[in-house]
Design a protein around this motif. Structure first.
Motif, PDB file in Angstrom:
ATOM      1  N   PRO A 166      44.075  54.903  52.692  1.00 53.61           N
ATOM      2  CA  PRO A 166      42.949  55.990  53.082  1.00 53.61           C
ATOM      3  C   PRO A 166      42.551  56.997  51.928  1.00 53.61           C
ATOM      4  O   PRO A 166      43.393  56.799  51.143  1.00 53.61           O
ATOM      5  CB  PRO A 166      43.765  56.928  54.125  1.00 53.61           C
ATOM      6  CG  PRO A 166      45.280  56.599  53.779  1.00 53.61           C
ATOM      7  CD  PRO A 166      45.377  55.055  53.230  1.00 53.61           C
ATOM      8  N   GLU A 167      41.587  57.710  52.047  1.00 52.71           N
ATOM      9  CA  GLU A 167      41.221  58.441  51.069  1.00 52.71           C
ATOM     10  C   GLU A 167      42.226  59.751  50.852  1.00 52.71           C
ATOM     11  O   GLU A 167      43.121  59.787  51.875  1.00 52.71           O
ATOM     12  CB  GLU A 167      39.758  59.154  51.323  1.00 52.71           C
ATOM     13  CG  GLU A 167      38.676  58.030  51.236  1.00 52.71           C
ATOM     14  CD  GLU A 167      37.316  58.506  51.796  1.00 52.71           C
ATOM     15  OE1 GLU A 167      37.324  59.864  51.839  1.00 52.71           O
ATOM     16  OE2 GLU A 167      36.591  57.486  51.787  1.00 52.71           O
ATOM     17  N   GLU A 168      41.986  60.707  49.791  1.00 55.09           N
ATOM     18  CA  GLU A 168      42.801  61.758  49.684  1.00 55.09           C
ATOM     19  C   GLU A 168      42.830  62.589  50.899  1.00 55.09           C
ATOM     20  O   GLU A 168      41.537  62.976  51.430  1.00 55.09           O
ATOM     21  CB  GLU A 168      42.336  62.538  48.466  1.00 55.09           C
ATOM     22  CG  GLU A 168      43.423  63.519  48.143  1.00 55.09           C
ATOM     23  CD  GLU A 168      42.844  64.571  46.960  1.00 55.09           C
ATOM     24  OE1 GLU A 168      43.628  65.303  46.500  1.00 55.09           O
ATOM     25  OE2 GLU A 168      41.799  64.043  46.343  1.00 55.09           O
ATOM     26  N   ASP A 169      44.043  63.186  51.410  1.00 52.59           N
ATOM     27  CA  ASP A 169      44.010  63.945  52.564  1.00 52.59           C
ATOM     28  C   ASP A 169      43.598  63.295  53.783  1.00 52.59           C
ATOM     29  O   ASP A 169      43.124  63.875  54.799  1.00 52.59           O
ATOM     30  CB  ASP A 169      43.096  65.292  52.044  1.00 52.59           C
ATOM     31  CG  ASP A 169      44.438  66.604  52.017  1.00 52.59           C
ATOM     32  OD1 ASP A 169      45.489  66.316  52.236  1.00 52.59           O
ATOM     33  OD2 ASP A 169      43.606  67.320  51.297  1.00 52.59           O
ATOM     34  N   GLU A 170      43.512  61.909  53.775  1.00 52.29           N
ATOM     35  CA  GLU A 170      43.216  61.310  55.140  1.00 52.29           C
ATOM     36  C   GLU A 170      44.122  60.585  55.506  1.00 52.29           C
ATOM     37  O   GLU A 170      44.856  59.875  54.588  1.00 52.29           O
ATOM     38  CB  GLU A 170      41.961  60.431  54.628  1.00 52.29           C
ATOM     39  CG  GLU A 170      41.153  60.199  55.901  1.00 52.29           C
ATOM     40  CD  GLU A 170      39.919  59.288  55.489  1.00 52.29           C
ATOM     41  OE1 GLU A 170      38.979  59.702  56.239  1.00 52.29           O
ATOM     42  OE2 GLU A 170      40.222  58.201  54.615  1.00 52.29           O
ATOM     43  N   TYR A 171      44.655  60.328  56.546  1.00 49.82           N
ATOM     44  CA  TYR A 171      46.025  59.573  57.249  1.00 49.82           C
ATOM     45  C   TYR A 171      45.666  58.908  58.465  1.00 49.82           C
ATOM     46  O   TYR A 171      44.847  59.248  59.352  1.00 49.82           O
ATOM     47  CB  TYR A 171      47.098  60.736  57.496  1.00 49.82           C
ATOM     48  CG  TYR A 171      47.287  61.679  56.483  1.00 49.82           C
ATOM     49  CD1 TYR A 171      48.273  61.408  55.522  1.00 49.82           C
ATOM     50  CD2 TYR A 171      46.576  62.691  56.087  1.00 49.82           C
ATOM     51  CE1 TYR A 171      48.676  62.061  54.482  1.00 49.82           C
ATOM     52  CE2 TYR A 171      47.040  63.698  55.101  1.00 49.82           C
ATOM     53  CZ  TYR A 171      48.221  63.208  54.260  1.00 49.82           C
ATOM     54  OH  TYR A 171      48.454  64.102  53.205  1.00 49.82           O
ATOM     55  N   TYR A 172      46.379  57.624  58.257  1.00 52.55           N
ATOM     56  CA  TYR A 172      46.228  57.112  59.532  1.00 52.55           C
ATOM     57  C   TYR A 172      47.007  57.618  60.660  1.00 52.55           C
ATOM     58  O   TYR A 172      48.193  58.172  60.547  1.00 52.55           O
ATOM     59  CB  TYR A 172      46.758  55.532  59.424  1.00 52.55           C
ATOM     60  CG  TYR A 172      45.797  54.850  58.652  1.00 52.55           C
ATOM     61  CD1 TYR A 172      44.520  54.253  59.285  1.00 52.55           C
ATOM     62  CD2 TYR A 172      45.948  54.333  57.216  1.00 52.55           C
ATOM     63  CE1 TYR A 172      43.591  53.416  58.523  1.00 52.55           C
ATOM     64  CE2 TYR A 172      45.377  53.452  56.673  1.00 52.55           C
ATOM     65  CZ  TYR A 172      43.990  52.944  57.107  1.00 52.55           C
ATOM     66  OH  TYR A 172      43.310  52.171  56.563  1.00 52.55           O
ATOM     67  N   LYS A 199      42.602  54.328  63.269  1.00 48.50           N
ATOM     68  CA  LYS A 199      41.827  55.560  63.269  1.00 48.50           C
ATOM     69  C   LYS A 199      42.345  56.366  62.157  1.00 48.50           C
ATOM     70  O   LYS A 199      43.731  56.382  62.287  1.00 48.50           O
ATOM     71  CB  LYS A 199      41.751  56.117  64.653  1.00 48.50           C
ATOM     72  CG  LYS A 199      40.840  55.313  65.923  1.00 48.50           C
ATOM     73  CD  LYS A 199      40.849  56.013  67.059  1.00 48.50           C
ATOM     74  CE  LYS A 199      40.031  55.114  68.195  1.00 48.50           C
ATOM     75  NZ  LYS A 199      41.218  54.143  68.705  1.00 48.50           N
ATOM     76  N   LYS A 200      41.464  57.167  61.724  1.00 52.51           N
ATOM     77  CA  LYS A 200      42.022  58.206  60.594  1.00 52.51           C
ATOM     78  C   LYS A 200      42.008  59.627  61.189  1.00 52.51           C
ATOM     79  O   LYS A 200      40.778  59.882  61.616  1.00 52.51           O
ATOM     80  CB  LYS A 200      41.693  57.916  59.358  1.00 52.51           C
ATOM     81  CG  LYS A 200      42.192  56.664  58.775  1.00 52.51           C
ATOM     82  CD  LYS A 200      41.355  56.058  57.379  1.00 52.51           C
ATOM     83  CE  LYS A 200      40.231  55.268  57.455  1.00 52.51           C
ATOM     84  NZ  LYS A 200      39.727  54.712  56.138  1.00 52.51           N
ATOM     85  N   ALA A 201      42.713  60.658  60.313  1.00 54.20           N
ATOM     86  CA  ALA A 201      42.496  62.055  60.553  1.00 54.20           C
ATOM     87  C   ALA A 201      42.294  62.564  59.257  1.00 54.20           C
ATOM     88  O   ALA A 201      43.247  62.302  58.254  1.00 54.20           O
ATOM     89  CB  ALA A 201      43.431  62.669  61.531  1.00 54.20           C
ATOM     90  N   LYS A 202      41.341  63.513  58.940  1.00 48.19           N
ATOM     91  CA  LYS A 202      41.411  63.848  57.570  1.00 48.19           C
ATOM     92  C   LYS A 202      41.774  65.421  57.747  1.00 48.19           C
ATOM     93  O   LYS A 202      41.479  66.228  58.599  1.00 48.19           O
ATOM     94  CB  LYS A 202      39.766  64.061  57.148  1.00 48.19           C
ATOM     95  CG  LYS A 202      39.725  64.490  55.634  1.00 48.19           C
ATOM     96  CD  LYS A 202      38.482  64.201  55.152  1.00 48.19           C
ATOM     97  CE  LYS A 202      37.987  64.382  53.586  1.00 48.19           C
ATOM     98  NZ  LYS A 202      38.537  63.597  52.596  1.00 48.19           N
ATOM     99  N   ARG A 203      42.589  65.887  56.801  1.00 45.99           N
ATOM    100  CA  ARG A 203      43.301  67.422  56.704  1.00 45.99           C
ATOM    101  C   ARG A 203      42.275  68.390  56.249  1.00 45.99           C
ATOM    102  O   ARG A 203      41.542  68.057  55.368  1.00 45.99           O
ATOM    103  CB  ARG A 203      44.590  67.466  55.929  1.00 45.99           C
ATOM    104  CG  ARG A 203      45.347  68.501  55.978  1.00 45.99           C
ATOM    105  CD  ARG A 203      46.769  68.489  55.687  1.00 45.99           C
ATOM    106  NE  ARG A 203      46.772  67.923  54.320  1.00 45.99           N
ATOM    107  CZ  ARG A 203      47.719  68.121  53.660  1.00 45.99           C
ATOM    108  NH1 ARG A 203      48.758  69.012  53.910  1.00 45.99           N
ATOM    109  NH2 ARG A 203      47.743  67.759  52.167  1.00 45.99           N
TER     110      ARG A 203
END
Lengths: 172, 92
Positions: A91-97, B87-91
């Motif tokens: 995932p990209e920075e600050d992105e989490y599965y 699915k992903k969540a962005k902080r």
């Protein structure tokens, strides 16, 4: 998500009913983009022993390698499809599965336990974590409220925001 | 029939006052509200509300795209459970 030793597997779909007589099946995809389920290479079933290779013909229709008739397709109805966690792109920075976040232990900066992350939801107004507690807490997934996400240690640090109650009586 | 333009957007008055206080404090407080019918105004952008859905206060981080919508639109009253999949969540 299943964890067997070091290997983590993620549920990404489920085979539905047969479609026609040539072995095609309906497919329920749990991926963010329904078509992405075919892009992760061969999938496995719940036991992890059977390899299932899909070719998508439509967003909800697939051909399975080695399945050529309706009876064989019928036998696969309800089969859950898993992919190895390692097969997902980083995932990209600050992105989490979501599958990585669910199950993490939530603690305060002082070390007090807030339970584990039970779910991550997003209803169009930013993602938030559901912490099991007790009591159950809903915490916005922001840098301010969740300053530290430590995936290797399976924990995250939560700074629960202050709450301001605005009751309708305040109008009076 | 849509609401008449001359009336302006509806918003519960007490909410305006409380939002102003919260904005002035510049903290990351959650403003718990019951008023699902109030329109989201530009002055709410950047604030986080907890909008009651009959059981819980759902966190709603107000962004510019949400202006003109009602708070209740972002706080569903029916439970939906799905699989996380890829699915992903962005902080934020």
């Amino acid at each position: 998500m299943e964890r067997a030793g070091e290997e983590q597997r993620i549920l990404v779909g489920e085979i539905g009913r047969p479609h026609g007589v040539r072995g095609l099946v309906k497919l329920r995809s749990f991926t963010a983009e329904p078509g992405a389920i075919a892009g992760y290479g061969p999938l496995t079933d719940a036991t992890g022993t059977r390899r299932i290779a899909l070719t998508l013909l439509a967003p909800d229709l697939a051909r399975i390698e080695g399945v050529a008739d309706r009876d064989a397709a019928q036998a696969l109805t309800g089969t859950q499809l898993y992919v190895a966690r390692a097969a997902l792109p980083p995932p990209e920075e600050d992105e989490y599965y979501l599958s990585d976040l669910i199950g993490l232990a939530a603690v305060t900066a002082a070390g007090a336990s807030l339970g584990e992350v039970r779910a991550v939801e997003d209803h169009g107004a930013g993602p938030f974590l559901v912490l099991a507690g007790p009591p159950e807490r809903l915490v916005p997934f922001t840098r301010a409220a969740v300053p530290v996400v430590d995936l290797p240690a399976r924990r995250l640090v939560v700074a629960p925001p202050e709450e301001i109650l605005v009751r309708p009586e305040a109008e009076a | 029939m849509p609401r008449s333009v001359w009336k302006g957007p509806f918003v519960d008055g007490y909410l305006l006052n409380k939002a102003e206080v919260a904005r002035a404090s510049s903290r990351n407080d959650i403003i718990k509200i019951w008023t699902r019918r109030s329109t989201i105004l530009p002055q709410f952008v950047g604030l986080t509300f907890g909008v009651y859905n009959g059981k819980k206060f759902i966190p709603v981080q107000v962004s510019e795209n949400m202006v003109g919508h009602k708070f209740g639109e972002f706080s569903p009253t029916r439970t939906f459970t799905g699989h996380s999949g890829d699915k992903k969540a962005k902080r934020g």
